[in-house]
Scaffold this motif. Structure first.
Motif, PDB file in Angstrom:
ATOM      1  N   ILE A   8      42.403  35.463  41.195  1.00 42.37           N
ATOM      2  CA  ILE A   8      42.231  34.444  42.225  1.00 42.37           C
ATOM      3  C   ILE A   8      41.179  33.431  41.800  1.00 42.37           C
ATOM      4  O   ILE A   8      41.364  32.208  41.888  1.00 42.37           O
ATOM      5  CB  ILE A   8      41.864  35.094  43.573  1.00 42.37           C
ATOM      6  N   ALA A  12      41.512  29.383  40.728  1.00 43.24           N
ATOM      7  CA  ALA A  12      40.715  28.310  41.314  1.00 43.24           C
ATOM      8  C   ALA A  12      40.042  27.483  40.226  1.00 43.24           C
ATOM      9  O   ALA A  12      39.967  26.247  40.313  1.00 43.24           O
ATOM     10  CB  ALA A  12      39.674  28.884  42.270  1.00 43.24           C
ATOM     11  N   LEU A 155      36.649  37.328  47.177  1.00 46.50           N
ATOM     12  CA  LEU A 155      37.531  36.554  48.041  1.00 46.50           C
ATOM     13  C   LEU A 155      36.748  35.482  48.786  1.00 46.50           C
ATOM     14  O   LEU A 155      37.215  34.349  48.952  1.00 46.50           O
ATOM     15  CB  LEU A 155      38.242  37.487  49.032  1.00 46.50           C
ATOM     16  N   GLY A 156      35.548  35.830  49.236  1.00 46.28           N
ATOM     17  CA  GLY A 156      34.727  34.853  49.925  1.00 46.28           C
ATOM     18  C   GLY A 156      34.352  33.684  49.025  1.00 46.28           C
ATOM     19  O   GLY A 156      34.379  32.526  49.442  1.00 46.28           O
ATOM     20  N   THR A 158      35.976  32.695  46.453  1.00 46.08           N
ATOM     21  CA  THR A 158      37.178  31.898  46.201  1.00 46.08           C
ATOM     22  C   THR A 158      37.440  30.950  47.350  1.00 46.08           C
ATOM     23  O   THR A 158      37.767  29.765  47.146  1.00 46.08           O
ATOM     24  CB  THR A 158      38.389  32.824  45.995  1.00 46.08           C
ATOM     25  N   LEU A 159      37.296  31.442  48.587  1.00 46.10           N
ATOM     26  CA  LEU A 159      37.510  30.584  49.755  1.00 46.10           C
ATOM     27  C   LEU A 159      36.516  29.435  49.787  1.00 46.10           C
ATOM     28  O   LEU A 159      36.849  28.298  50.129  1.00 46.10           O
ATOM     29  CB  LEU A 159      37.409  31.408  51.037  1.00 46.10           C
ATOM     30  N   ILE A 160      35.275  29.714  49.407  1.00 42.99           N
ATOM     31  CA  ILE A 160      34.256  28.663  49.400  1.00 42.99           C
ATOM     32  C   ILE A 160      34.603  27.594  48.358  1.00 42.99           C
ATOM     33  O   ILE A 160      34.481  26.395  48.609  1.00 42.99           O
ATOM     34  CB  ILE A 160      32.868  29.280  49.113  1.00 42.99           C
ATOM     35  N   VAL A 162      37.548  26.891  47.125  1.00 41.23           N
ATOM     36  CA  VAL A 162      38.714  26.124  47.558  1.00 41.23           C
ATOM     37  C   VAL A 162      38.333  25.126  48.636  1.00 41.23           C
ATOM     38  O   VAL A 162      38.754  23.968  48.628  1.00 41.23           O
ATOM     39  CB  VAL A 162      39.822  27.078  48.052  1.00 41.23           C
ATOM     40  N   ARG A 163      37.464  25.592  49.571  1.00 42.37           N
ATOM     41  CA  ARG A 163      37.105  24.746  50.700  1.00 42.37           C
ATOM     42  C   ARG A 163      36.160  23.629  50.291  1.00 42.37           C
ATOM     43  O   ARG A 163      36.276  22.490  50.737  1.00 42.37           O
ATOM     44  CB  ARG A 163      36.472  25.603  51.798  1.00 42.37           C
ATOM     45  N   ARG A 164      35.176  23.947  49.439  1.00 38.69           N
ATOM     46  CA  ARG A 164      34.153  22.966  49.095  1.00 38.69           C
ATOM     47  C   ARG A 164      34.521  22.060  47.929  1.00 38.69           C
ATOM     48  O   ARG A 164      33.946  20.984  47.780  1.00 38.69           O
ATOM     49  CB  ARG A 164      32.834  23.680  48.787  1.00 38.69           C
ATOM     50  N   THR A 166      38.073  22.276  45.902  1.00 45.97           N
ATOM     51  CA  THR A 166      39.476  21.908  45.705  1.00 45.97           C
ATOM     52  C   THR A 166      39.952  20.923  46.756  1.00 45.97           C
ATOM     53  O   THR A 166      40.578  19.908  46.431  1.00 45.97           O
ATOM     54  CB  THR A 166      40.361  23.164  45.728  1.00 45.97           C
TER      55      THR A 166
END
Length: 471
Positions: A8, A12, A155-156, A158-160, A162-164, A166
């Motif tokens: 993951i 990213a 996972l956290g 990765t989410l950061i 993607v959010r910040r 990507t």
């Protein structure tokens, strides 16, 4: 599960790298398309401003424009200007990305062609340091995440990312793709400008670049307007000059020929009606007067033909040089039936040209060969073609006449230049100048090879014609 987290984060990372590469590619595209007018007008100052506007952050190594031969036209690093880089072959003129060394480091370079229709004017090169991007931080984060082995943290993270990163980069990419200097486009999201990371730096840099591009575009548009005005002025001046030249040609044709015909006519009347009252010396004087007026009339005709050749519009068709050469041969033999020549005319000498001008060209070249073989015991004239190594067809007219010394070859195609005296061979010295002008109108080349007493060979090739010169 740990492997899934690794994949993951790796995905990213790759997505961020691709987005960044797309931004640089968009910058190279903007440089290539924006500099077209400056390339056409060779405005190097404007080219320099375009290239300088591309460098957005310190991650960018350089940007420059090079012509297809590899000569660097302008470069953000001044020491490289006017140098040569290895020419790049783009597959179907598509953008290309490559890794190359630069000042001890490896940079990623994007090459985008600057095309004006089918014409390849230059290549835009934009390079950046991949090692200075936020990707290094992502790799460090991934390394510690793998050591901790916490799938939740992975996972956290990765989410950061993607959010910040990507999502803002996607917004920035969308903004760049919609950027237009001629049409309205959405404004850049103000939230992107407030980011304190690389995305914010890129956003602010693109915002500043847009302002500079709009300013440069307005200056270019104003300069284009002034250039169009100058072109219109020059066009009107050229039309006026052509009209004056036509008026002058008419004056030469009418006002100069009339007294010449009068002189020639009265000289003939004296020779015929008063022959018994004239001694031989008087008759010789009258003959000299007639020859002079006839030579002057022929010179006027040749000058007018040279003028018309320079001004006539080209009507391009597929012509057979062999057929036209046969027509010229028949004209010469009809006018001078006592001349016996051996002719060698090759078949199927096809070419794209203006047939009328091509007939004048061959009349001058073959007429030259006819004239200068007049004192040769077994005169021979040959018309044919050869194909060079570069697949270009070259046509020739060869004779075995008097020839000439090659050290005077540079005078051949100049008006009124003669390599033989008028006592040896008649002529006005305009024929080869007319032939040269016809070849020049066809964007071709003409040259000659000869030896005194062994004849001469005139070679010519016809080049590609600009469609604007055609009817």
């Amino acid at each position: 599960m740990l492997g899934l987290g690794y994949l993951i984060v790796d995905d990213a990372e790759q997505q961020l790298r691709n987005e960044r590469l797309r931004l640089v590619t968009s910058g190279a595209k903007t440089l290539a398309s924006g500099s077209l007018d400056a390339l056409v007008t060779r405005d190097y100052e404007l080219l320099e401003r375009w290239v300088s506007s591309v460098l957005l952050t310190e991650d960018y190594a350089y940007a420059f424009l090079a012509n297809p031969a590899g000569q660097i036209l302008t470069h953000t690093d001044l020491e490289f200007i006017a140098r040569y880089t290895k020419p790049v072959r783009l597959n179907n003129y598509a953008p290309m990305t490559r890794e190359i060394p630069y000042r001890g480091l490896t940079v990623t370079e994007v090459i985008y062609p600057a095309m004006l229709g089918d014409q390849h004017l230059a290549n835009a090169h934009v390079a950046f340091y991949p090692g200075r991007s936020n990707i290094s931080a992502i790799r460090t984060f991934k390394f510690y995440a793998l050591i901790l082995g916490s799938l939740l943290l992975m996972l956290g993270a990765t989410l950061i990312i993607v959010r910040r990163h990507t999502a803002p980069i996607s917004q920035l990419t969308q903004y760049v793709s919609q950027l237009s200097l001629e049409h309205d486009h959405p404004a850049l999201n103000s939230a992107l400008l407030e980011h304190q990371d690389e995305v914010g730096m890129l956003s602010r840099a693109f915002n500043e670049m847009e302002i500079r591009l709009i300013t440069a575009f307005e200056q270019l548009r104003n300069e284009e307007g002034r250039l169009r005005e100058r072109v219109d002025e020059r066009t009107q001046e050229l039309l006026l000059a052509n009209k004056e030249l036509e008026t002058f040609s008419y004056t030469v044709s009418h006002d100069l020929r009339s007294p010449l015909r009068t002189i020639d006519g009265f000289s003939l009347v004296l020779l015929v009606d008063y022959a018994e009252q004239l001694d031989e010396e008087g008759k010789q004087h009258l003959h000299r007067i007639r020859r002079g007026t006839q030579r002057m009339a022929q010179l006027i005709d040749d000058i007018l033909e040279l003028s018309r050749v320079s001004r006539t519009n080209l009507i391009m068709t597929t012509c057979d040089i062999a057929t036209i050469a046969q027509e010229v041969r028949e004209e010469l033999e009809f006018n001078q039936p006592d001349h016996q020549f051996q002719w060698q005319i090759a078949d199927n000498l096809f070419v794209r040209a203006d047939r009328h001008l091509l007939h004048i060209l061959l009349t001058n070249l073959i007429g030259n060969a006819w004239k200068y073989t007049g004192k040769t015991p077994q005169p021979c004239i040959e018309i044919g073609s050869i194909t060079q190594a570069d697949a270009i067809t070259v046509f020739y007219v060869r004779d075995n006449g008097s020839g000439f010394n090659m050290k005077y070859a540079d005078k051949l195609f100049k008006p009124f230049s003669r390599l033989h005296g008028r006592e040896e061979f008649e002529g006005t010295g305009i024929g080869l100048a007319t032939a040269y002008r016809i070849i020049e109108r066809h964007k071709g080349k003409i040259w000659a090879e000869a030896k005194p007493g062994e004849g001469a060979c005139f070679y010519f090739q016809l080049g590609k014609i600009n469609p604007k010169n055609l009817i």
